[in-house]
Scaffold this motif. Structure first.
Motif, PDB file in Angstrom:
ATOM      1  N   HIS A 174       2.784   1.470  -3.465  1.00 54.69           N
ATOM      2  CA  HIS A 174       1.884   1.804  -4.568  1.00 54.69           C
ATOM      3  C   HIS A 174       1.301   3.200  -4.391  1.00 54.69           C
ATOM      4  O   HIS A 174       1.224   3.976  -5.346  1.00 54.69           O
ATOM      5  CB  HIS A 174       0.763   0.773  -4.667  1.00 54.69           C
ATOM      6  CG  HIS A 174      -0.332   1.171  -5.602  1.00 54.69           C
ATOM      7  ND1 HIS A 174      -0.108   1.469  -6.934  1.00 54.69           N
ATOM      8  CD2 HIS A 174      -1.669   1.346  -5.406  1.00 54.69           C
ATOM      9  CE1 HIS A 174      -1.250   1.802  -7.505  1.00 54.69           C
ATOM     10  NE2 HIS A 174      -2.203   1.747  -6.602  1.00 54.69           N
ATOM     11  N   GLY A 175       0.905   3.506  -3.180  1.00 55.38           N
ATOM     12  CA  GLY A 175       0.334   4.822  -2.917  1.00 55.38           C
ATOM     13  C   GLY A 175       1.318   5.926  -3.241  1.00 55.38           C
ATOM     14  O   GLY A 175       0.978   6.881  -3.947  1.00 55.38           O
ATOM     15  N   PHE A 176       2.534   5.779  -2.775  1.00 56.04           N
ATOM     16  CA  PHE A 176       3.518   6.839  -3.003  1.00 56.04           C
ATOM     17  C   PHE A 176       3.793   7.028  -4.492  1.00 56.04           C
ATOM     18  O   PHE A 176       3.685   8.139  -5.013  1.00 56.04           O
ATOM     19  CB  PHE A 176       4.820   6.531  -2.281  1.00 56.04           C
ATOM     20  CG  PHE A 176       5.806   7.667  -2.312  1.00 56.04           C
ATOM     21  CD1 PHE A 176       5.845   8.589  -1.279  1.00 56.04           C
ATOM     22  CD2 PHE A 176       6.681   7.822  -3.382  1.00 56.04           C
ATOM     23  CE1 PHE A 176       6.739   9.654  -1.318  1.00 56.04           C
ATOM     24  CE2 PHE A 176       7.571   8.886  -3.429  1.00 56.04           C
ATOM     25  CZ  PHE A 176       7.604   9.797  -2.392  1.00 56.04           C
ATOM     26  N   ARG A 201      -0.723   9.699   3.477  1.00 59.29           N
ATOM     27  CA  ARG A 201      -1.541   9.703   2.263  1.00 59.29           C
ATOM     28  C   ARG A 201      -1.204   8.508   1.383  1.00 59.29           C
ATOM     29  O   ARG A 201      -2.091   7.863   0.824  1.00 59.29           O
ATOM     30  CB  ARG A 201      -1.295  10.979   1.453  1.00 59.29           C
ATOM     31  CG  ARG A 201      -2.058  12.186   1.902  1.00 59.29           C
ATOM     32  CD  ARG A 201      -1.824  13.326   0.913  1.00 59.29           C
ATOM     33  NE  ARG A 201      -2.472  13.106  -0.382  1.00 59.29           N
ATOM     34  CZ  ARG A 201      -2.091  13.673  -1.512  1.00 59.29           C
ATOM     35  NH1 ARG A 201      -1.050  14.488  -1.529  1.00 59.29           N
ATOM     36  NH2 ARG A 201      -2.742  13.436  -2.628  1.00 59.29           N
ATOM     37  N   SER A 202       0.090   8.238   1.253  1.00 56.55           N
ATOM     38  CA  SER A 202       0.507   7.115   0.416  1.00 56.55           C
ATOM     39  C   SER A 202      -0.107   5.820   0.914  1.00 56.55           C
ATOM     40  O   SER A 202      -0.654   5.031   0.137  1.00 56.55           O
ATOM     41  CB  SER A 202       2.034   6.991   0.421  1.00 56.55           C
ATOM     42  OG  SER A 202       2.614   8.126  -0.186  1.00 56.55           O
ATOM     43  N   ALA A 203      -0.021   5.603   2.227  1.00 59.06           N
ATOM     44  CA  ALA A 203      -0.536   4.359   2.793  1.00 59.06           C
ATOM     45  C   ALA A 203      -2.042   4.249   2.567  1.00 59.06           C
ATOM     46  O   ALA A 203      -2.549   3.207   2.140  1.00 59.06           O
ATOM     47  CB  ALA A 203      -0.210   4.286   4.281  1.00 59.06           C
ATOM     48  N   PHE A 232      -5.862  -7.101  -3.763  1.00 56.74           N
ATOM     49  CA  PHE A 232      -5.510  -7.961  -2.633  1.00 56.74           C
ATOM     50  C   PHE A 232      -6.174  -9.311  -2.814  1.00 56.74           C
ATOM     51  O   PHE A 232      -7.349  -9.492  -2.490  1.00 56.74           O
ATOM     52  CB  PHE A 232      -5.952  -7.320  -1.315  1.00 56.74           C
ATOM     53  CG  PHE A 232      -5.176  -6.090  -0.951  1.00 56.74           C
ATOM     54  CD1 PHE A 232      -3.794  -6.076  -1.027  1.00 56.74           C
ATOM     55  CD2 PHE A 232      -5.823  -4.945  -0.526  1.00 56.74           C
ATOM     56  CE1 PHE A 232      -3.064  -4.938  -0.682  1.00 56.74           C
ATOM     57  CE2 PHE A 232      -5.099  -3.799  -0.179  1.00 56.74           C
ATOM     58  CZ  PHE A 232      -3.724  -3.802  -0.256  1.00 56.74           C
ATOM     59  N   SER A 247       0.832  -1.203   0.000  1.00 52.38           N
ATOM     60  CA  SER A 247       0.000   0.000   0.000  1.00 52.38           C
ATOM     61  C   SER A 247       0.863   1.248   0.000  1.00 52.38           C
ATOM     62  O   SER A 247       0.641   2.178  -0.780  1.00 52.38           O
ATOM     63  CB  SER A 247      -0.918   0.008   1.216  1.00 52.38           C
ATOM     64  OG  SER A 247      -1.836  -1.073   1.156  1.00 52.38           O
ATOM     65  N   ALA A 248       1.849   1.256   0.884  1.00 49.95           N
ATOM     66  CA  ALA A 248       2.707   2.435   0.990  1.00 49.95           C
ATOM     67  C   ALA A 248       3.446   2.686  -0.316  1.00 49.95           C
ATOM     68  O   ALA A 248       3.493   3.817  -0.814  1.00 49.95           O
ATOM     69  CB  ALA A 248       3.689   2.252   2.141  1.00 49.95           C
ATOM     70  N   SER A 265       2.151   6.046  -7.144  1.00 42.59           N
ATOM     71  CA  SER A 265       1.036   6.439  -8.013  1.00 42.59           C
ATOM     72  C   SER A 265       0.663   7.894  -7.769  1.00 42.59           C
ATOM     73  O   SER A 265       0.338   8.618  -8.714  1.00 42.59           O
ATOM     74  CB  SER A 265      -0.160   5.509  -7.839  1.00 42.59           C
ATOM     75  OG  SER A 265      -0.608   5.489  -6.511  1.00 42.59           O
ATOM     76  N   LEU A 266       0.747   8.337  -6.514  1.00 39.43           N
ATOM     77  CA  LEU A 266       0.532   9.760  -6.267  1.00 39.43           C
ATOM     78  C   LEU A 266       1.632  10.580  -6.935  1.00 39.43           C
ATOM     79  O   LEU A 266       1.369  11.631  -7.528  1.00 39.43           O
ATOM     80  CB  LEU A 266       0.497  10.039  -4.763  1.00 39.43           C
ATOM     81  CG  LEU A 266      -0.789   9.620  -4.044  1.00 39.43           C
ATOM     82  CD1 LEU A 266      -0.634   9.733  -2.529  1.00 39.43           C
ATOM     83  CD2 LEU A 266      -1.973  10.463  -4.516  1.00 39.43           C
ATOM     84  N   LEU A 277      -2.441  -1.363   9.334  1.00 39.98           N
ATOM     85  CA  LEU A 277      -1.905  -0.195   8.623  1.00 39.98           C
ATOM     86  C   LEU A 277      -2.048   1.070   9.471  1.00 39.98           C
ATOM     87  O   LEU A 277      -1.100   1.861   9.609  1.00 39.98           O
ATOM     88  CB  LEU A 277      -2.627  -0.031   7.292  1.00 39.98           C
ATOM     89  CG  LEU A 277      -2.182   1.112   6.374  1.00 39.98           C
ATOM     90  CD1 LEU A 277      -2.259   0.674   4.918  1.00 39.98           C
ATOM     91  CD2 LEU A 277      -3.020   2.368   6.571  1.00 39.98           C
ATOM     92  N   HIS A 322      -4.029   5.959   0.346  1.00 37.96           N
ATOM     93  CA  HIS A 322      -4.377   5.858  -1.067  1.00 37.96           C
ATOM     94  C   HIS A 322      -3.979   4.500  -1.634  1.00 37.96           C
ATOM     95  O   HIS A 322      -4.736   3.877  -2.386  1.00 37.96           O
ATOM     96  CB  HIS A 322      -3.705   6.971  -1.859  1.00 37.96           C
ATOM     97  CG  HIS A 322      -3.804   6.800  -3.336  1.00 37.96           C
ATOM     98  ND1 HIS A 322      -5.010   6.678  -3.994  1.00 37.96           N
ATOM     99  CD2 HIS A 322      -2.852   6.676  -4.310  1.00 37.96           C
ATOM    100  CE1 HIS A 322      -4.787   6.511  -5.288  1.00 37.96           C
ATOM    101  NE2 HIS A 322      -3.496   6.501  -5.499  1.00 37.96           N
ATOM    102  N   GLY A 323      -2.812   4.045  -1.272  1.00 36.01           N
ATOM    103  CA  GLY A 323      -2.357   2.755  -1.765  1.00 36.01           C
ATOM    104  C   GLY A 323      -3.297   1.641  -1.350  1.00 36.01           C
ATOM    105  O   GLY A 323      -3.714   0.826  -2.174  1.00 36.01           O
ATOM    106  N   PHE A 324      -3.648   1.627  -0.083  1.00 34.44           N
ATOM    107  CA  PHE A 324      -4.513   0.547   0.397  1.00 34.44           C
ATOM    108  C   PHE A 324      -5.868   0.557  -0.291  1.00 34.44           C
ATOM    109  O   PHE A 324      -6.303  -0.451  -0.852  1.00 34.44           O
ATOM    110  CB  PHE A 324      -4.715   0.647   1.914  1.00 34.44           C
ATOM    111  CG  PHE A 324      -5.416  -0.547   2.498  1.00 34.44           C
ATOM    112  CD1 PHE A 324      -4.692  -1.620   2.999  1.00 34.44           C
ATOM    113  CD2 PHE A 324      -6.804  -0.610   2.530  1.00 34.44           C
ATOM    114  CE1 PHE A 324      -5.335  -2.739   3.522  1.00 34.44           C
ATOM    115  CE2 PHE A 324      -7.458  -1.721   3.055  1.00 34.44           C
ATOM    116  CZ  PHE A 324      -6.716  -2.790   3.546  1.00 34.44           C
ATOM    117  N   LEU A 351      -5.720  -0.207  -4.104  1.00 38.99           N
ATOM    118  CA  LEU A 351      -5.495  -1.635  -4.345  1.00 38.99           C
ATOM    119  C   LEU A 351      -6.751  -2.425  -3.988  1.00 38.99           C
ATOM    120  O   LEU A 351      -7.135  -3.358  -4.696  1.00 38.99           O
ATOM    121  CB  LEU A 351      -4.305  -2.133  -3.520  1.00 38.99           C
ATOM    122  CG  LEU A 351      -2.926  -1.724  -4.047  1.00 38.99           C
ATOM    123  CD1 LEU A 351      -1.827  -2.083  -3.052  1.00 38.99           C
ATOM    124  CD2 LEU A 351      -2.651  -2.402  -5.387  1.00 38.99           C
TER     125      LEU A 351
END
Lengths: 191, 191
Positions: free
Chosen positions: A152-154, B148-150, B163, A149-150, A156-157, B176, B152-154, B157
Motif C-alpha cells: 500500500h505504501g509503495f 518509506r513505503s513500509a 488493520f 504496508s509495503a 499510494s506514494l 516491520l 507510510h503504508g503502515f 493503514l
DNA sequence: GTCAATAAACTATTGTCATTAGTTTATAAA
DNA sequence: TTTATAAACTAATGACAATAGTTTATTGAC
C-alpha cells in the motif's frame, strides 16, 4: 417490477467509475454524473441515498475488484511465484485505477460489515500465499500487516507522485518484493 | 507596516490545524475557520489566496514538521538505534496529527519547488541513517523507497482503521522495523 | 384495451460552500 | 492632523448537495 428501465444503480456506478477515471475523485459530483447519464441531479436520489452513499458503494466495489484481481493472480501459483504475481497485480490495480484505489483505502467512520468483509477477503488471499511459506496464526497476521504496508505504501506514494528521484520505479518495486520475500523466509528475531 | 494586527497567516494556519485536528480535513472550511478567528469568511482572502492555497500551506507545514521530528529522532544515534528511533518518530507524528499527515501525503498537481524541497529534506535524514548501513548511491535510493513505503503504508493503514484484526499494532510495527533492518543489512540478491 | 399502482423522472427551492467586487475602518507613518 | 493602506466589512454570484412536491411512463390486474 422495474417501472422505467433507464438508469439503475449499476449504470450509475459505471458512470461514476468513468468520471473518477477521467477527472479524479473531486470530479465526481451529482451534477456531472447526472449530465453523463442524461438525467437531472435530483433523479439520482432514486438510486442512491446520498453522494456519501455512492462513495461507499464505490469503495466496496473497489475492494471487491482488488480482491478478485489478487485471487486471479495467485491461482495455480505458490510461494515465490504467487508472491510476485500478487504484488504485481496489486500495483497494477492501483496504477490502472488510481482514483478508485484511493477511494478504496480512504478512511471512513462508516465501518460497515460489508466493507470489513470485503477487506477480509483480500486478507484471505494473502494468508493463503503466506501459508506456502509455513507461516500461520499470529505470526502470519503480523507478517501480512508488513506486506500490506509495503504494498500500500509503495503504490499510494507512486500514484501520488511521491517518488521524485529519477530512478526506475520497477527496479524499486522488485527490490521491495525481494525484501518482503526475504522477510517471510527468515522472520527476523526479536531484539 | 502592519495596519491592523488581528489575524495573520500564522494564526490562520494555527486555527486550521486545530480545525482539522478536531473535525478532520472536511471540517476545514472558510466558514468554520472565520468563525474560529472571529472574522467573516471573505476576510480570509487577505491572508491566503484560496482554500486550495491554504491546504498547500498546511501540506508544506506538515512536511517540515515531519522532517523536524525525524531529524530530532536520529540526532546522536546511528545504525539500529537511529533506524528504530526514526521509525517510531514517523509513526508518532501520524498518530498524533492524523489529519495533517493525510494532507501532507495527499496527491497534488501543484508540484511546487518548495514542496519538493521539503520532501527531499526528509529524504536526506533517511539517507543519513542508511549511510550508517554502508548504503550509498542508487542502492540507497532504492532502499529508501522501500523503507518509506513500509512506514507510510503502515501508518496510513493504521490511522485509516485498515488493520481490523485483534492483534497488537505495536508488535506488528516492531516486526516491520526488524524486517526493514534485515533488508538493509543483507540486501537480497536479484532473481 | 382500460385503469390503478408505482418506479423514476421532473421542477422548484433551500442551505452551505468558495469566491469576487466594492466599501468602510483602523492604524502607522508623514 | 492628514494620508496611505492593510484588513476588515457587506452584498452578491455560482457550484454543489439535498428535500418536497409533481408529473410521467410502464407494468400488471381486470
Amino acid at each position: 417490477m422495474p417501472k422505467r428501465p433507464g438508469v439503475n444503480q449499476d449504470r450509475l456506478v459505471e458512470a461514476s467509475l468513468e468520471l473518477i477515471q477521467e477527472q479524479g475523485e473531486q470530479g465526481l459530483t451529482f451534477v456531472a454524473l447526472a449530465k453523463k447519464l442524461g438525467i437531472k441531479p435530483p433523479s439520482l436520489y432514486n438510486h442512491v441515498r446520498s453522494i456519501d452513499d455512492l462513495k461507499y458503494i464505490l469503495r466496496l466495489r473497489g475492494l471487491r475488484l482488488l480482491e478478485s484481481d489478487l485471487k486471479n493472480a495467485v491461482i495455480g501459483r505458490s510461494e515465490s511465484a504467487a508472491l510476485h504475481s500478487l504484488c504485481h497485480a496489486y500495483r497494477h490495480f492501483a496504477q490502472t485505477q488510481p482514483a478508485l484505489y484511493r477511494m478504496t483505502l480512504a478512511s471512513t467512520e462508516h465501518d460497515d460489515a460489508d466493507l470489513q468483509a470485503a477487506g477480509r477477503a483480500s486478507l484471505e488471499v494473502l494468508l493463503a500465499v503466506l501459508s506456502g511459506y509455513g507461516l500461520e496464526g499470529e505470526r502470519a497476521l503480523h507478517a501480512i500487516r508488513c506486506l500490506r504496508s509495503a504494498l500500500h505504501g509503495f503504490v499510494s506514494l507512486e500514484i501520488a507522485g511521491g517518488f521524485a528521484m529519477p530512478l526506475d520505479l520497477d527496479d524499486s518495486f522488485e527490490l521491495l518484493i525481494r525484501q518482503q520475500e526475504q522477510g517471510l523466509r527468515e522472520l527476523p528475531p526479536r531484539g
